[in-house]
Design a protein around this motif. Structure first.
Motif, PDB file in Angstrom:
ATOM      1  N   ALA A 172       0.521  -1.036   0.297  1.00  0.00           N
ATOM      2  CA  ALA A 172      -0.231   0.325  -0.190  1.00  0.00           C
ATOM      3  C   ALA A 172       0.860   1.056  -0.586  1.00  0.00           C
ATOM      4  CB  ALA A 172      -0.922  -0.300   0.929  1.00  0.00           C
ATOM      5  N   PRO A 173       0.644   2.198  -0.931  1.00  0.00           N
ATOM      6  CA  PRO A 173       0.994   3.496  -1.320  1.00  0.00           C
ATOM      7  C   PRO A 173       1.278   4.331   0.312  1.00  0.00           C
ATOM      8  CG  PRO A 173      -0.346   3.309  -3.248  1.00  0.00           C
ATOM      9  CD  PRO A 173      -0.357   2.603  -1.755  1.00  0.00           C
ATOM     10  N   GLY A 174       2.550   4.631   0.303  1.00  0.00           N
ATOM     11  CA  GLY A 174       2.161   5.239   2.567  1.00  0.00           C
ATOM     12  C   GLY A 174       1.595   4.134   3.612  1.00  0.00           C
ATOM     13  N   GLY A 175       1.895   3.111   3.032  1.00  0.00           N
ATOM     14  CA  GLY A 175       2.115   1.939   4.611  1.00  0.00           C
ATOM     15  C   GLY A 175       2.970   1.300   4.826  1.00  0.00           C
ATOM     16  N   LYS A 176       3.165   0.771   6.585  1.00  0.00           N
ATOM     17  CA  LYS A 176       3.877   0.563   7.059  1.00  0.00           C
ATOM     18  C   LYS A 176       5.024   0.272   5.653  1.00  0.00           C
ATOM     19  CE  LYS A 176       3.024  -0.370  11.138  1.00  0.00           C
ATOM     20  NZ  LYS A 176       2.179  -1.085  12.530  1.00  0.00           N
ATOM     21  N   VAL A 177       4.647  -0.815   5.496  1.00  0.00           N
ATOM     22  CA  VAL A 177       5.768  -1.901   4.482  1.00  0.00           C
ATOM     23  C   VAL A 177       6.375  -0.907   3.376  1.00  0.00           C
ATOM     24  CG1 VAL A 177       6.067  -3.296   2.453  1.00  0.00           C
ATOM     25  CG2 VAL A 177       4.900  -4.262   4.671  1.00  0.00           C
ATOM     26  N   SER A 178       6.295  -0.620   2.655  1.00  0.00           N
ATOM     27  CA  SER A 178       6.431   0.477   1.541  1.00  0.00           C
ATOM     28  C   SER A 178       7.474   1.926   2.601  1.00  0.00           C
ATOM     29  CB  SER A 178       5.465   1.301   1.396  1.00  0.00           C
ATOM     30  OG  SER A 178       6.049   2.174  -0.206  1.00  0.00           O
ATOM     31  N   VAL A 179       6.858   2.071   3.470  1.00  0.00           N
ATOM     32  CA  VAL A 179       7.727   3.604   4.356  1.00  0.00           C
ATOM     33  C   VAL A 179       8.669   3.235   5.187  1.00  0.00           C
ATOM     34  CG1 VAL A 179       7.931   5.062   6.432  1.00  0.00           C
ATOM     35  CG2 VAL A 179       5.993   4.613   4.880  1.00  0.00           C
ATOM     36  N   ALA A 180       8.940   1.511   5.253  1.00  0.00           N
ATOM     37  CA  ALA A 180       9.521   0.913   6.407  1.00  0.00           C
ATOM     38  C   ALA A 180      10.930   0.582   5.163  1.00  0.00           C
ATOM     39  CB  ALA A 180       9.545  -0.170   7.019  1.00  0.00           C
ATOM     40  N   ILE A 181      10.275   0.376   4.261  1.00  0.00           N
ATOM     41  CA  ILE A 181      11.482  -0.289   3.510  1.00  0.00           C
ATOM     42  C   ILE A 181      12.482   1.015   2.652  1.00  0.00           C
ATOM     43  CG2 ILE A 181      12.548  -0.999   1.398  1.00  0.00           C
ATOM     44  CD1 ILE A 181      10.121  -3.766   1.948  1.00  0.00           C
ATOM     45  N   ALA A 182      11.827   2.441   2.331  1.00  0.00           N
ATOM     46  CA  ALA A 182      12.023   3.555   1.419  1.00  0.00           C
ATOM     47  C   ALA A 182      12.745   4.493   3.080  1.00  0.00           C
ATOM     48  CB  ALA A 182      10.956   3.807   1.553  1.00  0.00           C
ATOM     49  N   ALA A 183      12.139   3.484   4.116  1.00  0.00           N
ATOM     50  CA  ALA A 183      13.278   4.636   5.007  1.00  0.00           C
ATOM     51  C   ALA A 183      14.998   4.107   5.082  1.00  0.00           C
ATOM     52  CB  ALA A 183      12.198   4.628   5.986  1.00  0.00           C
ATOM     53  N   TYR A 184      14.570   2.719   5.239  1.00  0.00           N
ATOM     54  CA  TYR A 184      16.155   1.946   5.187  1.00  0.00           C
ATOM     55  C   TYR A 184      16.627   2.223   4.378  1.00  0.00           C
ATOM     56  CZ  TYR A 184      19.280  -1.836   5.044  1.00  0.00           C
ATOM     57  OH  TYR A 184      20.229  -2.592   5.310  1.00  0.00           O
ATOM     58  N   ILE A 185      16.413   2.364   3.012  1.00  0.00           N
ATOM     59  CA  ILE A 185      16.817   2.529   1.875  1.00  0.00           C
ATOM     60  C   ILE A 185      18.216   4.071   1.412  1.00  0.00           C
ATOM     61  CG2 ILE A 185      16.566   2.761  -0.715  1.00  0.00           C
ATOM     62  CD1 ILE A 185      15.319   0.821  -0.760  1.00  0.00           C
ATOM     63  N   THR A 186      16.414   4.938   2.434  1.00  0.00           N
ATOM     64  CA  THR A 186      17.052   6.146   2.852  1.00  0.00           C
ATOM     65  C   THR A 186      18.110   6.350   3.539  1.00  0.00           C
ATOM     66  OG1 THR A 186      14.845   6.979   2.838  1.00  0.00           O
ATOM     67  CG2 THR A 186      16.527   8.783   3.042  1.00  0.00           C
ATOM     68  N   TRP A 187      18.003   5.834   5.179  1.00  0.00           N
ATOM     69  CA  TRP A 187      19.258   6.061   5.681  1.00  0.00           C
ATOM     70  C   TRP A 187      20.629   5.245   4.712  1.00  0.00           C
ATOM     71  CZ3 TRP A 187      19.925   8.373   9.845  1.00  0.00           C
ATOM     72  CH2 TRP A 187      21.662   7.840  11.067  1.00  0.00           C
ATOM     73  N   LEU A 188      21.124   4.821   4.403  1.00  0.00           N
ATOM     74  CA  LEU A 188      21.612   3.641   3.367  1.00  0.00           C
ATOM     75  C   LEU A 188      22.324   5.112   2.944  1.00  0.00           C
ATOM     76  CD1 LEU A 188      21.067   0.156   2.989  1.00  0.00           C
ATOM     77  CD2 LEU A 188      22.895   1.347   4.441  1.00  0.00           C
ATOM     78  N   SER A 189      21.809   5.724   2.391  1.00  0.00           N
ATOM     79  CA  SER A 189      21.813   6.297   1.631  1.00  0.00           C
ATOM     80  C   SER A 189      22.381   8.136   1.868  1.00  0.00           C
ATOM     81  CB  SER A 189      20.296   6.970   0.376  1.00  0.00           C
ATOM     82  OG  SER A 189      20.266   5.579  -0.308  1.00  0.00           O
ATOM     83  N   ARG A 190      22.357   8.482   2.781  1.00  0.00           N
ATOM     84  CA  ARG A 190      22.180   9.950   3.792  1.00  0.00           C
ATOM     85  C   ARG A 190      23.710  10.417   3.202  1.00  0.00           C
ATOM     86  NH1 ARG A 190      23.346   6.116   7.009  1.00  0.00           N
ATOM     87  NH2 ARG A 190      24.883   5.589   8.523  1.00  0.00           N
ATOM     88  N   HIS A 191      24.204   9.592   3.155  1.00  0.00           N
ATOM     89  CA  HIS A 191      25.215  10.684   2.598  1.00  0.00           C
ATOM     90  C   HIS A 191      25.971  11.074   1.574  1.00  0.00           C
ATOM     91  CE1 HIS A 191      26.751  10.309   7.109  1.00  0.00           C
ATOM     92  NE2 HIS A 191      27.160   8.473   6.630  1.00  0.00           N
ATOM     93  N   THR A 192      25.438  10.553   0.638  1.00  0.00           N
ATOM     94  CA  THR A 192      25.181  11.220  -1.171  1.00  0.00           C
ATOM     95  C   THR A 192      24.072  11.681  -1.215  1.00  0.00           C
ATOM     96  OG1 THR A 192      25.047   8.064  -1.695  1.00  0.00           O
ATOM     97  CG2 THR A 192      24.333   9.483  -2.959  1.00  0.00           C
ATOM     98  N   PRO A 193      24.857  13.005  -2.217  1.00  0.00           N
ATOM     99  CA  PRO A 193      24.150  13.875  -2.511  1.00  0.00           C
ATOM    100  C   PRO A 193      22.819  14.216  -3.342  1.00  0.00           C
ATOM    101  CG  PRO A 193      26.646  14.265  -3.324  1.00  0.00           C
ATOM    102  CD  PRO A 193      25.977  12.867  -2.591  1.00  0.00           C
TER     103      PRO A 193
END
Length: 275
Positions: free
Chosen positions: A139-160
């Motif tokens: 589901a867009p904006g659901g817990k699964v989608s947001v959690a995986i996106a948050a993890y990928i974003t955290w791994l990307s936090r030092h990338t411009p």
């Protein structure tokens, strides 16, 4: 107000102030706030580098879902095969070359030629569920989608941030081999597969505890990127064997051609996507 009432009021005010201060210090040091529904989800243990509070819990939930996609109760209903995200994105997406997640979030929103549209990171995650996991869209904006996106974003936090106008690819994307330079040979690939791959993925490609299914009903469908020989060969070249990738380009193309000569599920959007 009499003297007794004033004294009681002062004591109550002092107690509330002290209590608030202690709670704030405790929350800051222990990150005890847990989002609803995540307390019993087997989250990966936090590290000193993780964000605190609900964001940290969500990032760790995302990592858990990436590593346990086919079995976790939140994602298992969305998966139509035996694969996890980390079956392709090795080391939970931390591998520097094998479909790395590091830096990916910095490329989004991005134009996707396959969808002929500008898509978000959450939409890209959904497409992986539809294709690589032969399943259905979170589901867009659901817990699964947001959690995986948050993890990928955290791994990307030092990338411009560098939004990609050509394709949804991050700075550490899989580098494709030269498809014009090598002609794949299925027969050679079969021999190589038996010698180099069958111990983990089994002779019939059905997979084992050491390696995921490579074809058949429990593998990715024909809409996934790895169902293409070039993409599969490029991935094999940097990923296999794990921690000791030593295939030549010719061997990678030969094995990819053999693996993708077998049947796999058909990508049917009307079946996979409930929208």
């Amino acid at each position: 107000m009499n003297r007794f009432s004033a004294t009681i009021l002062c004591l109550l005010t002092l107690a509330i102030t002290i209590g608030s201060s202690v709670w704030s210090q405790d929350a800051g040091s222990k990150a005890t706030v847990v989002p609803e529904g995540t307390a019993d989800e087997g989250l990966i243990e936090p590290t000193a580098d993780d964000p605190q509070g609900p964001l940290g819990e969500t990032v760790r939930l995302g990592e858990t879902l990436v590593t346990e996609t086919s079995s976790h109760p939140m994602t298992q209903p969305l998966v139509g095969n035996a694969l996890n995200c980390t079956s392709c994105h090795l080391d939970a997406g931390r591998h520097p070359k094998a479909a790395s997640f590091v830096g990916v979030a910095a490329a989004y929103p991005a134009y996707s030629p396959r969808e002929s549209a500008v898509i978000t990171l959450e939409e890209r995650i959904a497409h992986c569920f539809l294709r690589s996991q032969n399943g259905s869209r979170p589901a867009p904006g659901g817990k699964v989608s947001v959690a995986i996106a948050a993890y990928i974003t955290w791994l990307s936090r030092h990338t411009p941030i560098d939004m990609n106008p050509i394709a949804p690819l991050g700075p550490n994307r899989l580098e494709l081999l030269d498809a014009d330079a090598i002609k794949p040979d299925v027969a050679r690939g079969e021999a190589l597969y038996g010698d180099r791959c069958a111990d983990c993925h089994l002779a019939d490609g059905s997979g084992s505890g050491e390696g995921p299914p490579l074809w058949g009903e429990q593998s990715f469908n024909d809409g996934a990127g790895l169902s293409k020989v070039l993409k599969m060969a490029s991935w094999l070249k940097v990923a296999m064997p794990p921690d000791d990738a030593d295939l030549t380009e010719q061997q990678a193309f030969d094995i990819a051609a053999f693996v993708n000569s077998h049947p796999r599920p058909e990508f049917r959007p009307e079946r996979n996507d409930p929208q």
